[in-house]
Design a protein around this motif. Structure first.
Motif, PDB file in Angstrom:
ATOM      1  N   ARG A 116       0.825  -1.207   0.000  1.00 14.87           N
ATOM      2  CA  ARG A 116       0.000   0.000   0.000  1.00 14.87           C
ATOM      3  C   ARG A 116       0.862   1.261   0.000  1.00 14.87           C
ATOM      4  NH1 ARG A 116      -3.650  -1.466  -2.465  1.00 14.87           N
ATOM      5  NH2 ARG A 116      -2.061  -2.997  -2.938  1.00 14.87           N
ATOM      6  N   THR A 117       2.169   1.116   0.173  1.00 11.90           N
ATOM      7  CA  THR A 117       3.035   2.286   0.181  1.00 11.90           C
ATOM      8  C   THR A 117       3.164   2.843  -1.228  1.00 11.90           C
ATOM      9  OG1 THR A 117       5.006   0.898  -0.054  1.00 11.90           O
ATOM     10  CG2 THR A 117       4.312   1.463   2.177  1.00 11.90           C
ATOM     11  N   THR A 118       3.603   4.097  -1.324  1.00 15.90           N
ATOM     12  CA  THR A 118       3.618   4.788  -2.610  1.00 15.90           C
ATOM     13  C   THR A 118       5.004   5.230  -3.043  1.00 15.90           C
ATOM     14  OG1 THR A 118       3.144   6.864  -1.437  1.00 15.90           O
ATOM     15  CG2 THR A 118       1.259   5.630  -2.323  1.00 15.90           C
ATOM     16  N   GLY A 119       6.026   4.761  -2.404  1.00 14.96           N
ATOM     17  CA  GLY A 119       7.385   5.127  -2.761  1.00 14.96           C
ATOM     18  C   GLY A 119       8.365   4.545  -1.759  1.00 14.96           C
ATOM     19  N   ALA A 130       7.769   3.077   2.141  1.00 14.63           N
ATOM     20  CA  ALA A 130       8.116   1.678   2.392  1.00 14.63           C
ATOM     21  C   ALA A 130       9.107   1.573   3.546  1.00 14.63           C
ATOM     22  CB  ALA A 130       8.693   1.048   1.126  1.00 14.63           C
ATOM     23  N   LEU A 131      10.115   2.431   3.527  1.00 10.54           N
ATOM     24  CA  LEU A 131      11.124   2.412   4.586  1.00 10.54           C
ATOM     25  C   LEU A 131      10.490   2.655   5.948  1.00 10.54           C
ATOM     26  CD1 LEU A 131      14.667   3.877   4.549  1.00 10.54           C
ATOM     27  CD2 LEU A 131      13.123   4.608   6.365  1.00 10.54           C
ATOM     28  N   PHE A 132       9.628   3.664   6.069  1.00 12.66           N
ATOM     29  CA  PHE A 132       9.041   3.982   7.371  1.00 12.66           C
ATOM     30  C   PHE A 132       7.998   2.938   7.786  1.00 12.66           C
ATOM     31  CE2 PHE A 132      10.702   8.262   6.396  1.00 12.66           C
ATOM     32  CZ  PHE A 132      11.430   8.452   7.563  1.00 12.66           C
ATOM     33  N   THR A 133       7.371   2.278   6.833  1.00  7.54           N
ATOM     34  CA  THR A 133       6.463   1.181   7.179  1.00  7.54           C
ATOM     35  C   THR A 133       7.244   0.013   7.778  1.00  7.54           C
ATOM     36  OG1 THR A 133       4.920   1.810   5.426  1.00  7.54           O
ATOM     37  CG2 THR A 133       4.747  -0.431   6.273  1.00  7.54           C
ATOM     38  N   TRP A 184      13.448  -3.867  -0.920  1.00 11.38           N
ATOM     39  CA  TRP A 184      12.318  -4.474  -1.642  1.00 11.38           C
ATOM     40  C   TRP A 184      11.668  -3.462  -2.572  1.00 11.38           C
ATOM     41  CZ3 TRP A 184       7.361  -2.512  -0.913  1.00 11.38           C
ATOM     42  CH2 TRP A 184       6.356  -3.165  -1.636  1.00 11.38           C
ATOM     43  N   SER A 185      11.480  -2.234  -2.090  1.00 11.97           N
ATOM     44  CA  SER A 185      10.796  -1.222  -2.885  1.00 11.97           C
ATOM     45  C   SER A 185      11.517  -0.941  -4.200  1.00 11.97           C
ATOM     46  CB  SER A 185      10.685   0.072  -2.070  1.00 11.97           C
ATOM     47  OG  SER A 185       9.897   1.023  -2.743  1.00 11.97           O
ATOM     48  N   PHE A 186      12.838  -0.939  -4.165  1.00 14.88           N
ATOM     49  CA  PHE A 186      13.598  -0.702  -5.387  1.00 14.88           C
ATOM     50  C   PHE A 186      13.655  -1.955  -6.258  1.00 14.88           C
ATOM     51  CE2 PHE A 186      15.151   3.034  -3.167  1.00 14.88           C
ATOM     52  CZ  PHE A 186      15.237   3.960  -4.194  1.00 14.88           C
ATOM     53  N   CYS A 187      13.918  -3.104  -5.636  1.00  9.71           N
ATOM     54  CA  CYS A 187      14.141  -4.322  -6.425  1.00  9.71           C
ATOM     55  C   CYS A 187      12.836  -4.938  -6.923  1.00  9.71           C
ATOM     56  CB  CYS A 187      14.926  -5.343  -5.613  1.00  9.71           C
ATOM     57  SG  CYS A 187      16.608  -4.800  -5.239  1.00  9.71           S
ATOM     58  N   ALA A 223      11.545 -10.624  -4.187  1.00 15.00           N
ATOM     59  CA  ALA A 223      12.331  -9.515  -3.654  1.00 15.00           C
ATOM     60  C   ALA A 223      12.054  -9.330  -2.162  1.00 15.00           C
ATOM     61  CB  ALA A 223      12.007  -8.226  -4.408  1.00 15.00           C
ATOM     62  N   PHE A 224      10.808  -9.496  -1.747  1.00 14.47           N
ATOM     63  CA  PHE A 224      10.460  -9.369  -0.330  1.00 14.47           C
ATOM     64  C   PHE A 224      11.158 -10.444   0.493  1.00 14.47           C
ATOM     65  CE2 PHE A 224       7.336 -10.411   3.143  1.00 14.47           C
ATOM     66  CZ  PHE A 224       7.611  -9.295   3.919  1.00 14.47           C
ATOM     67  N   ALA A 225      11.101 -11.695   0.045  1.00 16.79           N
ATOM     68  CA  ALA A 225      11.751 -12.788   0.771  1.00 16.79           C
ATOM     69  C   ALA A 225      13.257 -12.560   0.875  1.00 16.79           C
ATOM     70  CB  ALA A 225      11.464 -14.120   0.077  1.00 16.79           C
ATOM     71  N   SER A 226      13.871 -12.139  -0.208  1.00 15.44           N
ATOM     72  CA  SER A 226      15.324 -11.973  -0.237  1.00 15.44           C
ATOM     73  C   SER A 226      15.767 -10.780   0.603  1.00 15.44           C
ATOM     74  CB  SER A 226      15.794 -11.809  -1.684  1.00 15.44           C
ATOM     75  OG  SER A 226      15.434 -12.941  -2.454  1.00 15.44           O
TER      76      SER A 226
END
Length: 563
Positions: free
Chosen positions: A68-71, A75-78, A131-134, A155-158
């Motif tokens: 649900r993040t937008t950038g 993502a980092l702060f979540t 994850w957000s970048f990859c 990407a999330f798992a890694s």
């Protein structure tokens, strides 16, 4: 790799066409909800029974919230919020050690816990950022959330696995509450002998991501059925596949995890040992006083010599003095008991090196072993020291001075030390929280010329009172048995004193905060699990390759339209 499903702006235009400066800011409650999810994840760990199933649901919720993040910033702060919620509720027992036993004022102890939890939360935050970048999330210029994709799941798992590995390595490491530990009684425990605790975390994150991917497509199919044209057969078939494939893989991975414990990676070898594990229940505030020392010494002498066994094990620093300062009568009595009953004894004390000038230098937190009928002592010196307890990190002497803990800078033992031989059974020992570093335990099993068949942990958790730390540490020890295929014996001061078989099952346990001994019969094993052979190299290498592929071939930011 599949492209992410297009998000649409409210006016019907593609989100990618909206200027990046106009990105929607997430509300504060989004991050508060992530912190609540992190706090709930603490319930996945011991003492919650079978918490691994709950952890899958919580990680699915966390991954959905990430999508649900937008950038990259959101993502980092979540991820940071999730990590903070998890750690501030999962390691709150550090407050007990600092305030109640260390004498630190409550405000300072609470502040230290919050700051430490914020630091630990950086690792989930960095994992979410990567994850957000990859996954293409931060690169595609979207202003609205995007739907989960295949490359996003891997990407999330890694990224998650690498983040946990980094937390267990940087600044000597603190891998407590690694997500794989909650799976000891969960459906993914069977992967532990293959890829270790970080690999189990990788599998957990992948399963959670696939669950979310399937549920999102179910919801999208429902929306299309309401608003789309009737009779879209081709689209329906595609939707069924987009739901069934990730859901089927998630179920298949769980089934494999449930079946893998049927595989035997090691085999029993050598004669079983009759072992007595001692639990003194010595109050921490009494341990280093003169009267408390004398009482503790008398109590452990009684427990050691109560009855014979193949091996008797005391907790960490059961004799809280330098070995050379140990009362002569105590030494004679336990030596006579060992020789007369053919009982090997492992006892915790403080080691040191005597210089030619008769000065004691290089103090160590050690275990000493008495072999019946042999002169001399076996010695194991703790290698992985506790920051602030056994050594003071540079620049933090002021912090240690705020506590009344009679510990200082200790010397380190060698990374790999010879096992203690009991009859024909080599046993590997470690002290306190050394057993939370699975790679180091695997290295000891792998690199010793005589591979140990039994693992022993001698510890003192009285610093943390009657908290979840005791059950969490037992859960960690069980993971070490799963990873190495070897039984683990734990002798503790207040709990949890227990015997764990080579499959990670607790076969006997003393009640916490009771004095006594636990008599167990344990059979050593030989052979290497895949994890002992390769350590964490497998999950690190796979994660790096998948993240590189995701970054290289994931969706890139579209070019801006010309005026």
């Amino acid at each position: 790799m599949a492209e992410p499903i297009d998000s649409r702006a409210r006016d019907g235009a593609r989100a990618a066409d909206t200027p990046i400066a106009a990105r929607r800011a997430l509300p504060v409650w989004h991050y508060a909800a992530a912190a609540v999810l992190g706090a709930l994840n603490t319930l996945s760990f011991a003492p919650t029974p079978h918490g691994g199933w709950l952890e899958i649901a919580i990680f699915a919720g966390f991954y959905f919230w990430l999508t649900r993040t937008t950038g990259w910033k959101s993502a980092l702060f979540t991820g940071w919020a999730f990590g903070f919620g998890n750690f501030v509720t999962g390691v709150w027992w550090l407050y007990v050690s600092m305030h109640f036993y260390g004498g630190m004022p409550a405000v300072l102890a609470g502040t230290a816990l919050v700051l430490f939890s914020l630091y630990l939360g950086l690792y989930p935050a960095l994992a979410a950022l990567v994850w957000s970048f990859c996954a293409g999330h931060a690169k595609n210029g979207r202003t609205l959330p995007f739907s989960p994709t295949w490359h996003g799941a891997f990407a999330f798992a890694s990224a998650w696995a690498l983040g946990e590995w980094a937390r267990g390595y940087v600044f000597t490491g603190f891998p407590w509450l690694s997500s794989g530990y909650a799976q000891v009684d969960g459906p993914l425990a069977g992967f532990a002998p293959i890829v270790g605790v970080y690999g189990v975390g990788w599998v957990l994150a992948l399963v959670a991501a696939f669950v979310v991917q399937a549920l999102v497509h179910v919801r999208k199919a429902g929306s299309d059925a309401i608003g789309g044209p009737a009779g879209a057969t081709t689209g329906s078939i595609g939707t069924i596949g987009s739901v069934a494939t990730p859901a089927g893989i998630a179920v298949a991975v769980i089934v494999v995890g449930l079946l893998l414990p049927l595989v035997s990676w090691t085999h029993p070898e050598n004669t079983p040992l009759n072992v007595r594990l001692l639990q003194g229940n010595v109050k921490q505030e009494m341990k280093f006083t003169e009267s408390g020392f004398e009482e503790s010494l008398a109590e452990f002498q009684r427990l050691i010599t109560e009855k014979p066994a193949d091996l008797v094990i005391t907790p960490e620093t059961a004799i809280p003095v330098l070995l050379q300062e140990m009362p002569e009568k105590f030494g004679r009595d336990i030596r006579a008991f060992a020789d007369g009953t053919h009982t090997a004894i492992l006892f915790g004390a403080v080691g040191g090196t005597i210089t030619p000038e008769r000065r004691v230098v290089d103090y160590t937190n050690s275990l000493f072993g008495i072999t019946p009928g042999q002169n001399g002592l076996y010695r194991y010196d703790k290698h992985h020291l506790v920051p602030f307890g056994e050594f003071v990190p540079w620049g933090f002497r002021w912090f240690v001075n705020l506590m009344n803990i009679p510990l200082g800078d200790f010397a380190r033992g060698a990374p790999v030390q010879p096992p203690f031989l009991v009859h024909n059974q080599p046993v590997a020992v470690d002290i306190c929280y050394e057993d939370i570093f699975g790679e180091e335990i695997a290295r000891t099993v792998r690199e010793n010329p005589t591979s140990p068949g039994i693992l022993i942990n001698s510890t003192n958790l009285a610093w943390f009172g009657d908290t979840i730390a005791l059950d969490q540490h037992l859960q960690i020890a069980r993971m070490r048995s799963l990873e190495t295929g070897r039984p683990m014996l734990r002798a503790t001061n207040t709990g949890a004193t227990a015997a764990i078989d080579a499959h990670g099952n607790v076969i006997a346990r003393l009640p916490a905060f009771t004095e006594g001994s636990l008599d167990v019969r344990v059979e050593g094993t030989q052979g290497f699990t895949p994890y002992v052979t390769s350590g964490n190299n497998t999950v690190i290498a796979v994660s790096l390759v998948l993240l590189a592929l995701g970054f290289a071939f994931g969706p890139a930011r579209p070019g801006r339209k010309k005026a």
